[in-house]
Design a protein around this motif. Structure first.
Motif, short mmCIF file in Angstrom:
data_model
loop_
_atom_site.label_atom_id
_atom_site.label_comp_id
_atom_site.label_asym_id
_atom_site.label_seq_id
_atom_site.Cartn_x
_atom_site.Cartn_y
_atom_site.Cartn_z
N ARG A 53 -3.87 -2.01 -7.64
CA ARG A 53 -3.59 -1.87 -6.22
C ARG A 53 -4.09 -3.09 -5.46
O ARG A 53 -5.06 -3.73 -5.88
N VAL A 54 -3.44 -3.37 -4.33
CA VAL A 54 -3.93 -4.34 -3.36
C VAL A 54 -4.25 -3.57 -2.08
O VAL A 54 -3.43 -2.77 -1.61
N VAL A 55 -5.44 -3.80 -1.55
CA VAL A 55 -5.90 -3.09 -0.36
C VAL A 55 -6.09 -4.09 0.77
O VAL A 55 -6.77 -5.11 0.60
N LEU A 56 -5.48 -3.80 1.92
CA LEU A 56 -5.69 -4.59 3.13
C LEU A 56 -6.34 -3.70 4.18
O LEU A 56 -5.83 -2.61 4.49
N ASP A 57 -7.47 -4.13 4.69
CA ASP A 57 -8.18 -3.41 5.75
C ASP A 57 -8.15 -4.25 7.02
O ASP A 57 -8.39 -5.46 6.98
N PHE A 58 -7.89 -3.59 8.15
CA PHE A 58 -7.93 -4.23 9.46
C PHE A 58 -8.85 -3.43 10.36
O PHE A 58 -8.89 -2.21 10.30
N ARG A 59 -9.55 -4.10 11.23
CA ARG A 59 -10.45 -3.42 12.16
C ARG A 59 -9.92 -3.61 13.59
O ARG A 59 -10.29 -4.54 14.29
N GLU A 60 -9.10 -2.69 14.07
CA GLU A 60 -8.27 -1.65 13.51
C GLU A 60 -6.87 -1.91 14.02
O GLU A 60 -6.69 -2.68 14.96
N VAL A 61 -5.84 -1.25 13.48
CA VAL A 61 -4.48 -1.47 13.93
C VAL A 61 -3.73 -0.13 13.96
O VAL A 61 -4.12 0.84 13.32
N ASN A 62 -2.64 -0.14 14.71
CA ASN A 62 -1.74 1.01 14.79
C ASN A 62 -0.52 0.68 13.92
O ASN A 62 0.17 -0.31 14.16
N TRP A 63 -0.25 1.55 12.94
CA TRP A 63 0.83 1.31 11.99
C TRP A 63 2.17 1.92 12.43
O TRP A 63 3.16 1.82 11.71
N ALA A 64 2.20 2.58 13.60
CA ALA A 64 3.33 3.45 13.94
C ALA A 64 4.68 2.75 13.90
O ALA A 64 5.70 3.37 13.60
N ALA A 65 4.72 1.44 14.20
CA ALA A 65 6.01 0.75 14.29
C ALA A 65 6.62 0.45 12.92
O ALA A 65 7.80 0.15 12.82
N LEU A 66 5.82 0.54 11.86
CA LEU A 66 6.33 0.22 10.52
C LEU A 66 7.01 1.45 9.91
O LEU A 66 6.47 2.56 9.98
N GLY A 67 8.15 1.24 9.29
CA GLY A 67 8.88 2.33 8.66
C GLY A 67 9.06 2.06 7.18
O GLY A 67 8.59 1.05 6.64
N PRO A 68 9.79 2.93 6.49
CA PRO A 68 10.01 2.77 5.04
C PRO A 68 10.81 1.53 4.69
O PRO A 68 10.77 1.07 3.55
N GLU A 69 11.53 0.97 5.67
CA GLU A 69 12.34 -0.21 5.39
C GLU A 69 11.48 -1.43 5.08
O GLU A 69 11.97 -2.45 4.62
N LEU A 70 10.17 -1.35 5.31
CA LEU A 70 9.30 -2.47 5.03
C LEU A 70 9.30 -2.82 3.55
O LEU A 70 9.22 -3.99 3.17
N ASP A 71 9.39 -1.82 2.68
CA ASP A 71 9.22 -2.02 1.24
C ASP A 71 10.54 -2.44 0.59
O ASP A 71 11.44 -1.62 0.40
N ALA A 72 10.64 -3.73 0.24
CA ALA A 72 11.83 -4.23 -0.45
C ALA A 72 11.43 -4.97 -1.71
O ALA A 72 12.15 -5.86 -2.17
N SER A 73 10.27 -4.61 -2.27
CA SER A 73 9.79 -5.29 -3.47
C SER A 73 9.90 -4.36 -4.67
O SER A 73 9.44 -3.22 -4.63
N SER A 74 10.49 -4.89 -5.75
CA SER A 74 10.59 -4.10 -6.97
C SER A 74 9.28 -4.05 -7.73
O SER A 74 9.11 -3.26 -8.65
N GLN A 75 8.33 -4.91 -7.34
CA GLN A 75 7.04 -4.97 -8.03
C GLN A 75 5.96 -4.15 -7.34
O GLN A 75 4.82 -4.11 -7.81
N VAL A 76 6.32 -3.54 -6.22
CA VAL A 76 5.40 -2.64 -5.50
C VAL A 76 5.98 -1.24 -5.61
O VAL A 76 7.06 -0.96 -5.08
N THR A 77 5.28 -0.35 -6.29
CA THR A 77 5.80 1.00 -6.54
C THR A 77 5.35 2.03 -5.52
O THR A 77 5.87 3.14 -5.50
N GLY A 78 4.39 1.67 -4.68
CA GLY A 78 3.92 2.62 -3.67
C GLY A 78 3.31 1.90 -2.49
O GLY A 78 2.71 0.82 -2.64
N LEU A 79 3.48 2.46 -1.29
CA LEU A 79 2.96 1.86 -0.07
C LEU A 79 2.42 2.97 0.82
O LEU A 79 3.12 3.93 1.12
N ALA A 80 1.14 2.87 1.23
CA ALA A 80 0.52 3.89 2.09
C ALA A 80 -0.26 3.19 3.19
O ALA A 80 -0.89 2.15 2.97
#
Length: 392
Positions: A53-80
């Motif tokens: 896994r790769v973990v990115l931490d931000f102090r702090e952000v609102n993720w609401a604007a991001l949707g499922p269309e963000l993930d277009a990588s075949s090498q990333v199997t999960g995004l949370a």
């Protein structure tokens, strides 16, 4: 001495991650993640194994604007995405195979303050990845499972709950002093950070009894809370003991033995029209004023006790050090508002080296602040349910 935050700082502006300018996609053998932010914030990025896994931490952000269309990588199997460690917002990318971080950087636009974060990942051997995963940044609590922002309840129809935060002492009264630190400064920093945590939940509004290093009398602190329509009052302290040893957090409510004396003192010392919201005591004699105050406390005292109990339980769950008697009563003058549930939170004793170190630790403060927020959420829900039963 810890530098104080700017008094006029507006802490309501939570950084947002924007869909436009953000992407997660393959670039040949590499994976590239771009995140567009409305403003620059501190961040950290690291990898964990089993699974990769790769973990990115931000102090702090609102993720609401991001949707499922963000993930277009075949090498990333999960995004949370969601809330992560105390005081951090977290994104976790689950990888198809081991990859190393070949680039991680943030660029800020000096014109409008927006920021762009880019992380590039490249395949690496399992042995090399395991070595990288062993270098978790200090202070990170695992496992890094982001909690969806929806974990917090939806704000009630009545609007945000007004909380009064009272950083103890200030100005000519620095409070307890140890090892170059003043209780007044430490409590102001904690209160300003706690205000931000509460505001970002969307469930609370906040008033501070002071926003800088100045003196505010005890009666004026209560008046500020009442003028703002506060529905709960938290006075924040970290005392020192000249003799003996004490450590850990304690939450106080007003003692019953002090309540009668407090009623008499308030009736004599304050403008009676300002004592009870919606109750005009002007022209009433002291006996009538005392009776009205006692009647008000019949309702407020159990609500204060419930608030104190929730905060103690929340601090315990967060792993904060608790005093051997974490739930006490005393005659603190600042708790003598008859109409507002009020507690005094001793976050620790700055005369204890470990307690002082905790107060100076941003990660410890963030964990405790989130615990207080969650305690206020639980208390408000319980209080609302109790009030609904009383109305039936």
């Amino acid at each position: 001495m810890v530098p104080l935050p700017a008094a006029a700082q507006d802490l309501r502006a939570l950084a947002r991650v924007l869909a436009e300018g953000s992407r997660l996609e393959d670039d040949g053998r590499e994976v590239v993640l771009d995140l567009a932010l409305t403003q620059a914030v501190p961040y950290r990025v690291f990898v964990l194994d089993d699974p990769a896994r790769v973990v990115l931490d931000f102090r702090e952000v609102n993720w609401a604007a991001l949707g499922p269309e963000l993930d277009a990588s075949s090498q990333v199997t999960g995004l949370a995405m969601g809330r992560g460690d105390a005081g951090w917002s977290r994104m976790v990318l689950t990888l198809e195979g081991p990859m190393e971080i070949v680039r991680a950087g943030m660029q800020t636009d000096d014109r409008d303050g927006t920021a762009q974060v880019q992380v590039r990942l490249s395949p690496v051997s399992q042995a090399a990845f395991a070595e990288l995963a062993a270098r978790t940044p200090p202070g990170v609590r695992l496992p890094p499972v982001p909690v969806a922002d929806s974990a917090l309840p939806v704000r009630a129809e009545g609007g945000p709950i007004m909380i009064a935060l009272d950083p103890g002492h200030g100005g000519v009264d620095p409070g307890a002093q140890r090892r170059g630190q003043d209780e007044a400064d430490l409590m102001l920093i904690f209160a300003i950070e706690l205000r931000e945590v509460l505001l970002r939940s969307g469930l609370f509004d906040v008033v501070l009894t002071r926003e800088g290093d100045w003196f505010v009398s005890l009666p004026e602190r209560v008046t500020i809370a009442r003028s703002a329509g506060a529905q709960a009052f938290l006075s924040l302290h970290a005392d020192a003991l000249a003799e003996g040893r004490a450590r850990g957090a304690t939450v106080y409510t007003l003692s019953e033995t002090a309540s009668d004396a407090a009623s008499e003192a308030l009736a004599e010392a304050h403008d009676r029209a300002d004592l009870l919201a919606g109750v005009d005591l002007a022209g009433s004699d002291d006996e009538v004023a005392g009776v009205l105050l006692d009647l008000a406390r019949l309702e407020t005292a159990p609500r204060s006790a419930a608030l104190a109990d929730h905060i103690v339980a929340g601090l315990d769950r967060a792993g904060a050090n608790l005093h051997r008697h974490p739930r006490l009563e005393a005659g603190f003058s600042v708790l003598k508002a008859a109409d507002i549930p009020s507690v005094l939170v001793e976050l620790g004793f700055i005369s204890d080296p470990e307690d002082l170190a905790n107060l100076l630790d941003a990660d410890w403060r963030a964990r405790v602040q989130e615990a207080i927020r969650d305690a206020l959420v639980a208390w408000a829900a319980e209080d609302q349910a109790q009030n609904a039963l009383l109305r039936q």
